[in-house]
Scaffold this motif. Structure first.
Motif, short mmCIF file in Angstrom:
data_model
loop_
_atom_site.label_atom_id
_atom_site.label_comp_id
_atom_site.label_asym_id
_atom_site.label_seq_id
_atom_site.Cartn_x
_atom_site.Cartn_y
_atom_site.Cartn_z
N ALA A 29 80.41 37.31 35.99
CA ALA A 29 79.58 37.83 34.95
C ALA A 29 79.81 39.12 34.38
O ALA A 29 79.93 39.71 33.07
CB ALA A 29 78.19 38.05 35.62
N ALA A 30 80.66 40.13 35.12
CA ALA A 30 81.01 41.37 34.81
C ALA A 30 82.28 41.24 33.92
O ALA A 30 82.33 41.74 32.82
CB ALA A 30 81.82 42.20 35.97
N LEU A 31 83.25 40.22 33.96
CA LEU A 31 84.52 39.97 33.13
C LEU A 31 83.67 39.43 31.71
O LEU A 31 84.17 39.68 30.69
CB LEU A 31 85.05 38.84 33.63
N ALA A 61 74.01 41.96 26.01
CA ALA A 61 75.43 41.62 26.21
C ALA A 61 75.53 41.14 27.83
O ALA A 61 76.64 41.00 28.42
CB ALA A 61 76.21 42.73 26.13
N GLY A 62 74.45 40.50 28.20
CA GLY A 62 74.38 40.16 29.82
C GLY A 62 73.98 41.06 30.74
O GLY A 62 72.68 41.27 30.89
N LEU A 63 74.94 42.12 31.25
CA LEU A 63 74.55 42.92 32.23
C LEU A 63 73.69 44.17 31.40
O LEU A 63 72.99 44.91 32.17
CB LEU A 63 75.56 43.64 32.92
N VAL A 64 73.67 44.29 30.06
CA VAL A 64 73.18 45.44 29.49
C VAL A 64 72.21 44.38 28.35
O VAL A 64 73.11 43.84 27.40
CB VAL A 64 73.84 46.40 28.87
N SER A 65 71.04 44.76 27.99
CA SER A 65 70.42 44.22 26.66
C SER A 65 69.45 45.24 26.27
O SER A 65 68.85 46.22 26.94
CB SER A 65 69.62 42.93 27.10
N ALA A 66 69.39 45.33 24.96
CA ALA A 66 68.46 46.28 24.48
C ALA A 66 67.55 45.70 23.19
O ALA A 66 68.29 44.79 22.55
CB ALA A 66 69.23 47.51 23.88
N GLN A 67 66.50 45.90 22.78
CA GLN A 67 65.40 45.63 21.82
C GLN A 67 65.17 47.12 21.40
O GLN A 67 64.50 47.91 22.14
CB GLN A 67 64.47 44.81 22.16
N VAL A 68 65.05 47.16 20.16
CA VAL A 68 64.58 48.62 19.36
C VAL A 68 63.72 48.25 18.43
O VAL A 68 63.62 47.12 17.69
CB VAL A 68 65.87 49.28 18.65
N ALA A 69 62.90 49.27 17.99
CA ALA A 69 62.26 49.30 16.77
C ALA A 69 62.86 50.52 15.94
O ALA A 69 62.77 51.53 16.50
CB ALA A 69 60.79 49.45 16.95
N GLU A 79 62.52 57.11 13.21
CA GLU A 79 62.53 56.85 14.52
C GLU A 79 63.01 55.66 15.00
O GLU A 79 63.36 54.60 14.51
CB GLU A 79 60.85 56.72 14.79
N VAL A 80 63.75 55.71 16.21
CA VAL A 80 64.29 54.60 16.75
C VAL A 80 63.54 54.70 18.24
O VAL A 80 63.94 55.52 19.17
CB VAL A 80 65.72 54.66 16.99
N THR A 81 63.14 53.45 18.63
CA THR A 81 62.45 53.47 19.79
C THR A 81 62.88 52.13 20.61
O THR A 81 63.37 51.16 20.14
CB THR A 81 60.79 53.23 19.78
N LEU A 82 63.33 52.53 22.04
CA LEU A 82 64.02 51.49 22.92
C LEU A 82 62.64 50.59 23.23
O LEU A 82 61.76 51.29 24.10
CB LEU A 82 64.70 51.98 23.96
N THR A 83 62.40 49.46 22.70
CA THR A 83 61.34 48.91 23.14
C THR A 83 61.18 48.09 24.41
O THR A 83 60.46 47.45 25.16
CB THR A 83 60.62 47.65 22.02
N ASP A 84 62.63 47.79 24.92
CA ASP A 84 63.12 47.03 25.95
C ASP A 84 64.46 47.27 26.24
O ASP A 84 65.46 47.01 25.17
CB ASP A 84 62.85 45.38 25.67
N TYR A 85 64.79 47.79 27.28
CA TYR A 85 66.34 48.00 27.57
C TYR A 85 66.30 47.82 29.25
O TYR A 85 65.55 47.92 30.10
CB TYR A 85 66.32 49.70 27.57
N HIS A 86 67.58 47.06 29.30
CA HIS A 86 67.82 46.68 30.85
C HIS A 86 69.37 46.76 30.98
O HIS A 86 70.09 46.55 30.13
CB HIS A 86 67.65 45.12 30.92
N SER A 87 69.53 47.66 31.86
CA SER A 87 70.97 47.98 32.24
C SER A 87 71.21 48.31 33.70
O SER A 87 70.42 48.96 34.38
CB SER A 87 71.60 49.41 31.51
N ILE A 88 71.91 47.32 34.42
CA ILE A 88 72.35 47.82 35.78
C ILE A 88 73.36 48.67 36.04
O ILE A 88 73.60 49.28 37.02
CB ILE A 88 72.62 46.35 36.58
N LEU A 89 73.77 49.41 34.99
CA LEU A 89 75.16 49.98 34.73
C LEU A 89 74.59 51.88 34.78
O LEU A 89 75.15 52.54 34.69
CB LEU A 89 75.97 49.78 33.64
N GLY A 90 73.40 52.08 34.60
CA GLY A 90 72.79 53.22 34.49
C GLY A 90 71.87 53.40 33.26
O GLY A 90 71.79 52.56 32.51
N ARG A 91 71.29 54.72 33.19
CA ARG A 91 70.30 55.05 32.09
C ARG A 91 70.83 56.00 30.79
O ARG A 91 70.13 56.34 30.06
CB ARG A 91 69.09 55.52 32.71
#
Length: 133
Positions: A29-31, A61-69, A79-91
């Motif tokens: 998954a990382a590769l 992108a798999g390990l990181v995903s973002a949804q914005v408004a 304005e840019v708002t992160l409406t959904d953000y997932h990252s196992i790599l940090g914030r």
């Protein structure tokens, strides 16, 4: 070797096999993730061609995903708002939306230590704005 020792040995072998398979799946998954992020290109959007409004976009992108408004008013990103953000790599990349608003461009400098996450957020913004036209 006693029956109990055989059972214990079998348990240890099975646990090691499970851990090894999980590790291999994670490495795969990382590769895949690295290849996906490296293929992302960021293009600027002519904001004068974007009508006023709020637009949504995403990038996964798999390990990181973002949804914005993304809100545009009079040819400017307000304005840019992160409406959904997932990252196992940090914030750390959560600062990118504010930089995009401050600099009025998508291609802002990545956050040190969160380059890939920064790229994913930037692509989500680009996707929002290109879908706006």
């Amino acid at each position: 070797m006693s029956q109990r020792n055989k059972a214990l040995l079998l348990t240890v072998v099975v646990l090691l096999a499970v851990v090894l398979v999980a590790l291999l799946l994670f490495l795969r998954a990382a590769l895949d993730y690295k290849g996906t992020v490296e293929a992302i290109t960021i293009q600027e959007v002519d904001l004068s061609q974007v009508a006023d409004g709020t637009y949504t976009g995403s990038c996964d992108a798999g390990l990181v995903s973002a949804q914005v408004a993304v809100t545009v008013e009079e040819g400017a990103i307000t304005e840019v708002t992160l409406t959904d953000y997932h990252s196992i790599l940090g914030r750390g990349a959560e600062a990118i939306p504010g930089e995009i608003v401050a600099q009025q461009r998508i291609g802002v400098d990545a956050v040190s230590g969160a380059t890939d996450s920064s790229t994913v957020i930037q692509k989500a913004v680009e996707n929002a704005l290109t879908g706006a036209g």
